[in-house]
Design a protein around this motif. Sequence first.
Motif, PDB file in Angstrom:
ATOM      1  N   TYR A 308       0.836  -1.193   0.000  1.00 47.27           N
ATOM      2  CA  TYR A 308       0.000   0.000   0.000  1.00 47.27           C
ATOM      3  C   TYR A 308       0.874   1.249   0.000  1.00 47.27           C
ATOM      4  CZ  TYR A 308      -4.273  -2.703   0.865  1.00 47.27           C
ATOM      5  OH  TYR A 308      -5.344  -3.556   0.756  1.00 47.27           O
ATOM      6  N   GLY A 309       0.473   2.243  -0.777  1.00 50.88           N
ATOM      7  CA  GLY A 309       1.278   3.443  -0.940  1.00 50.88           C
ATOM      8  C   GLY A 309       0.818   4.611  -0.094  1.00 50.88           C
ATOM      9  N   GLY A 310       1.597   5.711  -0.159  1.00 50.57           N
ATOM     10  CA  GLY A 310       1.241   6.940   0.537  1.00 50.57           C
ATOM     11  C   GLY A 310       1.090   6.739   2.025  1.00 50.57           C
ATOM     12  N   LYS A 311       0.222   7.553   2.620  1.00 51.99           N
ATOM     13  CA  LYS A 311       0.092   7.459   4.069  1.00 51.99           C
ATOM     14  C   LYS A 311      -0.626   6.195   4.519  1.00 51.99           C
ATOM     15  CE  LYS A 311      -3.931  10.559   4.528  1.00 51.99           C
ATOM     16  NZ  LYS A 311      -4.394  11.843   5.141  1.00 51.99           N
ATOM     17  N   CYS A 312      -1.412   5.568   3.625  1.00 58.70           N
ATOM     18  CA  CYS A 312      -2.007   4.275   3.992  1.00 58.70           C
ATOM     19  C   CYS A 312      -0.911   3.256   4.278  1.00 58.70           C
ATOM     20  CB  CYS A 312      -2.910   3.764   2.873  1.00 58.70           C
ATOM     21  SG  CYS A 312      -4.521   4.589   2.752  1.00 58.70           S
ATOM     22  N   GLY A 313       0.147   3.286   3.462  1.00 55.19           N
ATOM     23  CA  GLY A 313       1.221   2.318   3.613  1.00 55.19           C
ATOM     24  C   GLY A 313       2.001   2.457   4.903  1.00 55.19           C
ATOM     25  N   ARG A 314       2.020   3.656   5.483  1.00 59.58           N
ATOM     26  CA  ARG A 314       2.768   3.841   6.723  1.00 59.58           C
ATOM     27  C   ARG A 314       1.860   4.041   7.943  1.00 59.58           C
ATOM     28  NH1 ARG A 314       3.236   8.854   4.002  1.00 59.58           N
ATOM     29  NH2 ARG A 314       2.523  10.632   5.268  1.00 59.58           N
ATOM     30  N   CYS A 315       0.559   3.870   7.741  1.00 55.31           N
ATOM     31  CA  CYS A 315      -0.401   4.122   8.823  1.00 55.31           C
ATOM     32  C   CYS A 315      -0.451   2.957   9.797  1.00 55.31           C
ATOM     33  CB  CYS A 315      -1.791   4.382   8.254  1.00 55.31           C
ATOM     34  SG  CYS A 315      -3.020   4.825   9.519  1.00 55.31           S
ATOM     35  N   GLU A 316      -0.459   3.265  11.091  1.00 51.76           N
ATOM     36  CA  GLU A 316      -0.534   2.234  12.121  1.00 51.76           C
ATOM     37  C   GLU A 316      -1.900   1.547  12.160  1.00 51.76           C
ATOM     38  OE1 GLU A 316      -1.182   6.218  14.363  1.00 51.76           O
ATOM     39  OE2 GLU A 316      -0.197   5.484  12.549  1.00 51.76           O
ATOM     40  N   PHE A 317      -2.900   2.117  11.449  1.00 54.80           N
ATOM     41  CA  PHE A 317      -4.227   1.516  11.417  1.00 54.80           C
ATOM     42  C   PHE A 317      -4.515   0.782  10.102  1.00 54.80           C
ATOM     43  CE2 PHE A 317      -4.726   5.000  14.521  1.00 54.80           C
ATOM     44  CZ  PHE A 317      -5.219   4.278  15.602  1.00 54.80           C
ATOM     45  N   VAL A 318      -3.483   0.536   9.307  1.00 54.37           N
ATOM     46  CA  VAL A 318      -3.715  -0.061   7.993  1.00 54.37           C
ATOM     47  C   VAL A 318      -4.371  -1.437   8.091  1.00 54.37           C
ATOM     48  CG1 VAL A 318      -1.403  -1.113   7.813  1.00 54.37           C
ATOM     49  CG2 VAL A 318      -2.675  -0.489   5.719  1.00 54.37           C
ATOM     50  N   GLU A 330     -10.047   5.405  -8.339  1.00 57.53           N
ATOM     51  CA  GLU A 330     -10.789   6.415  -9.090  1.00 57.53           C
ATOM     52  C   GLU A 330     -10.016   7.731  -9.142  1.00 57.53           C
ATOM     53  OE1 GLU A 330     -13.801   7.409 -11.578  1.00 57.53           O
ATOM     54  OE2 GLU A 330     -13.511   5.455 -10.619  1.00 57.53           O
ATOM     55  N   LYS A 331      -9.316   8.038  -8.066  1.00 56.14           N
ATOM     56  CA  LYS A 331      -8.574   9.287  -7.978  1.00 56.14           C
ATOM     57  C   LYS A 331      -7.241   9.234  -8.718  1.00 56.14           C
ATOM     58  CE  LYS A 331      -7.618  13.363  -5.967  1.00 56.14           C
ATOM     59  NZ  LYS A 331      -8.415  14.600  -6.147  1.00 56.14           N
ATOM     60  N   THR A 332      -6.525   8.083  -8.616  1.00 54.93           N
ATOM     61  CA  THR A 332      -5.139   8.025  -9.085  1.00 54.93           C
ATOM     62  C   THR A 332      -4.877   7.000 -10.181  1.00 54.93           C
ATOM     63  OG1 THR A 332      -4.447   6.327  -7.490  1.00 54.93           O
ATOM     64  CG2 THR A 332      -4.428   8.627  -6.733  1.00 54.93           C
ATOM     65  N   GLY A 333      -5.798   6.038 -10.363  1.00 52.02           N
ATOM     66  CA  GLY A 333      -5.534   4.952 -11.293  1.00 52.02           C
ATOM     67  C   GLY A 333      -4.706   3.844 -10.672  1.00 52.02           C
ATOM     68  N   ASP A 334      -4.438   3.946  -9.374  1.00 49.30           N
ATOM     69  CA  ASP A 334      -3.638   2.951  -8.651  1.00 49.30           C
ATOM     70  C   ASP A 334      -4.461   2.451  -7.473  1.00 49.30           C
ATOM     71  OD1 ASP A 334      -1.816   1.445  -7.241  1.00 49.30           O
ATOM     72  OD2 ASP A 334      -0.401   3.092  -6.866  1.00 49.30           O
ATOM     73  N   TYR A 335      -4.841   1.186  -7.506  1.00 50.55           N
ATOM     74  CA  TYR A 335      -5.687   0.654  -6.431  1.00 50.55           C
ATOM     75  C   TYR A 335      -4.928   0.454  -5.125  1.00 50.55           C
ATOM     76  CZ  TYR A 335      -3.836  -3.839  -8.222  1.00 50.55           C
ATOM     77  OH  TYR A 335      -3.028  -4.869  -8.655  1.00 50.55           O
ATOM     78  N   LEU A 336      -3.616   0.640  -5.139  1.00 54.36           N
ATOM     79  CA  LEU A 336      -2.819   0.529  -3.916  1.00 54.36           C
ATOM     80  C   LEU A 336      -2.409   1.894  -3.361  1.00 54.36           C
ATOM     81  CD1 LEU A 336      -0.525  -2.466  -4.964  1.00 54.36           C
ATOM     82  CD2 LEU A 336      -2.523  -2.542  -3.464  1.00 54.36           C
ATOM     83  N   ALA A 337      -2.885   2.966  -3.983  1.00 59.65           N
ATOM     84  CA  ALA A 337      -2.537   4.314  -3.532  1.00 59.65           C
ATOM     85  C   ALA A 337      -3.276   4.659  -2.241  1.00 59.65           C
ATOM     86  CB  ALA A 337      -2.878   5.333  -4.620  1.00 59.65           C
TER      87      ALA A 337
END
Length: 349
Positions: A308-318, A330-337
């Motif tokens: 997972y990318g961005g702040k989702c990837g480093r979030c302690e609640f992921v 829908e926003k980025t074209g990347d389902y892992l963003a």
Amino acid sequence: MILPGTLRMVAWEVTRSCNLACVHCRASSACGPYEGELDTGRCLRLLDEIAAFSQPVIILTGGEPLLRPDIFEIAAYGDAKGLRMVMATNGTLVDDATAGKIRDAGIRRVSISLDGIDAARHDAFRQVPGAFEGALSGIEALKRAGVEFQVNTTITRLNLGQIEGLQDLAQKLGAAAHHIFLLVPTGRGKEMAHQAISPDDYEKTLEWFYEAGLTCPMQLKATCAPHFYRIYHQRKKERAQKALPENPLHAMTRGCLGGSSFVFISHRGQVQPCGYLELDCGQLEEKPFEEIWKHSEIFRDLRDLRKYGGKCGRCEFVTVCGGCRARAYEKTGDYLAEEPLCVYEPRKK
């Protein structure tokens, strides 16, 4: 962390045909007919394939599932296989005779959407006059037949001010549950993307929903709103200090379930992470369902939280949230963003 792919819920679009034309519809459904829908035999074989390795909840949805002539045969077959069959309908086609067939086919619960506290707001959302009265009439028929029902509400700027009233209405009607859905602008819903609530309103709404769940006798569940589970865990210490009982309905779930324990099957047999994330993870014409579920590269990506990318990837609640993968795509074209509507800033930089 790679999450196990235990299948707990299948949303199955048994038909795309619908008698309404809802402004937020992910499928842009209309009256149809639509080519390529699975025939009865293939539907029954699909239930065989699912039951061979799992016992998930099967949500018969659409479109409007009651427009499919063999819907009760399909439901009864799944029930006999030990699958928990439920149905999502707009309610306008449910009369006493249909409610009896729903009960006799072994459908355990029916969801009916109410997106306004009155006909003016609800019918504008559904784009068909009489939809509100039809939904209420359908609910009364289900009650007379002894069929459990829940109320679903899609929240937008158009009805945000009515959400408390809608919850009160659901409770007054005798619903077993109230599920709120945060708009994902796909399908016809793209045309009302500007009606999606703001990130701050999103957060406030979920905080209110959490508070309501502490005392509400109905089951409350937030769908397409994974941040709710971050809020739930953030406030865990507070609940312990107040000696409030844990809600077992939230204890064994997480935010975005797409591809990890939930899957969507389209009317033509395309397997997807969810109805809002229209990615081809496999075609039933080409592969058995179990093979798609276990080996799709997209599903494997979604189960691997390290990707997972961005702040989702480093979030302690992921692990409990995961962000909405459909909104990210829908926003980025990347389902892992990262989830674009989240206001929370992770502790890890």
